[in-house]
Design an enzyme around this catalytic site. Sequence first.
Site, PDB file in Angstrom:
ATOM      1  N   ILE A  42      -3.348   4.008  -4.730  1.00  0.00           N
ATOM      2  CA  ILE A  42      -2.283   4.843  -5.273  1.00  0.00           C
ATOM      3  C   ILE A  42      -2.686   5.479  -6.604  1.00  0.00           C
ATOM      4  O   ILE A  42      -2.106   6.487  -7.027  1.00  0.00           O
ATOM      5  CB  ILE A  42      -0.997   4.008  -5.453  1.00  0.00           C
ATOM      6  CG1 ILE A  42       0.236   4.908  -5.577  1.00  0.00           C
ATOM      7  CG2 ILE A  42      -1.126   3.053  -6.644  1.00  0.00           C
ATOM      8  CD1 ILE A  42       1.551   4.160  -5.462  1.00  0.00           C
ATOM      9  N   LYS A  43      -3.711   4.931  -7.246  1.00  0.00           N
ATOM     10  CA  LYS A  43      -4.142   5.429  -8.548  1.00  0.00           C
ATOM     11  C   LYS A  43      -4.735   6.838  -8.479  1.00  0.00           C
ATOM     12  O   LYS A  43      -4.854   7.511  -9.510  1.00  0.00           O
ATOM     13  CB  LYS A  43      -5.160   4.468  -9.165  1.00  0.00           C
ATOM     14  CG  LYS A  43      -4.610   3.076  -9.460  1.00  0.00           C
ATOM     15  CD  LYS A  43      -3.605   3.084 -10.593  1.00  0.00           C
ATOM     16  CE  LYS A  43      -3.248   1.675 -11.031  1.00  0.00           C
ATOM     17  NZ  LYS A  43      -2.323   1.646 -12.164  1.00  0.00           N
TER      18      LYS A  43
END
Length: 451
Positions: A42-43
């Site tokens: 998700i980063k």
Amino acid sequence: MWLNNILETIGNTPLIKLNKIVKDIPATVLAKVDYFNPGNSIKDRMALKMVEVAEKEGKLKPGGTIIECTSGNTGMGLALAACVKGYKCIFTTTDKQSKEKMDILKAVGAEVIVCPTNVEPDDPRSYYSVARRLEKEIPNSYLCNQYDNLANRLAHYETTGPEIWKQTEGKITHFVCTAGTGGTITGTAMYLKEQNPDIQVWAIDVYGSLLTKYFRTGEVDMNEVHPYISEGFGEDFVPQNYDMSVIDHFEQVTDKDGAIMARRIAKEEGLFCGYSAGSCLQGLMQLKDRLKKDDVVVCIFHDHGSRYVAKIYNDQWMMERGFLDVKTFKDIVNARAHKKLITVQPTHTVAEAVELMKKYDIDQVPVMNGEEPVGAISENGLFKKVFSDPEIKNATIQSVIETPYPVVAFDTPVERLGSLITKENGAVLAKDEKGDYHIVTRYDVIQSLAK
């Protein structure tokens, strides 16, 4: 239609219903599986946003160097952006992070500097301090600082929140997310609560982090801080990305429970996720009594399990930390009070071997040359040979010797032993801490699994 570069694949990750693990929860539980991003976490979302904002504000110039302190995933997202946009990358990380994360960062062109974990944030050796020093020393460099850079939470306000709202058709009632830099949970929560203020936002923390107590009391208590094994969430300070007003509850999860749950997600749901996904779902399970039939829960599964193959998905690593409650060769031996291993030498006769088998009621015997195994004899094998040639009982073991038993580590899991014991190979050997051999047979394995 094609995409112009890899960065255009970030976002729009799937929302997948969980079934087996959550079967006792009355609510619908959905996982936002963000390892479908190109950097497998998700980063990627916030990494790209931080770069774009820095470019817009003139803080990151052509040919510059991106610097960041990262547990690995943010670095991957920044490295992808740097590849496409032509920047250099230097990342500082901690020595508790998995080797896979570091190797992946190097593979995409980043320089990685490993710093000690168990130091204060303002210690000059900490990965925060080293990153700040590098920004001062390197010309045309930019420290992203994901902890205090509000572009972090902006990325999730603009992408993660709207995606979840659309994918659930506005039916989401609970949002559950591990708490690290604060960007994902805060940015997503800000958007969702604008759509429906009644949505409950639950932050999952780890024991050893000070965030939970800070949420409950407003106090930054360093006495709460102690080393923990969980990766990617929990903090020893409060990042500026947090807005605690949009979070309704903090729940802490142990290192062990998070790791075990991650393995369950892989085995039972087919989702090969990282440590934080296991902790996120474990936190939800601890809060399941608060849920009702019509609730729709969304959990964030941050990253991919490939980054943890040498850790939570490695039986040895798990057992060394007391996380994996599995029976081993050692457990079987201890359960029978370390009975002496019965062996024969190649010069013994078949008749002598048969007498030993009768006396000790055993059907598998290692053949030793001195202190080392050189073969084996079995009741079944001897029976066939004696039946076809009764005179063979006067022959030496050397003439009827069978293939030596496999030798394994003393802490090998029982499940592994079962795969090594076959029709042709009836036992397995291992040395204990003193260097003495012990034997485990098919019967031993069956007995241990039945208990």
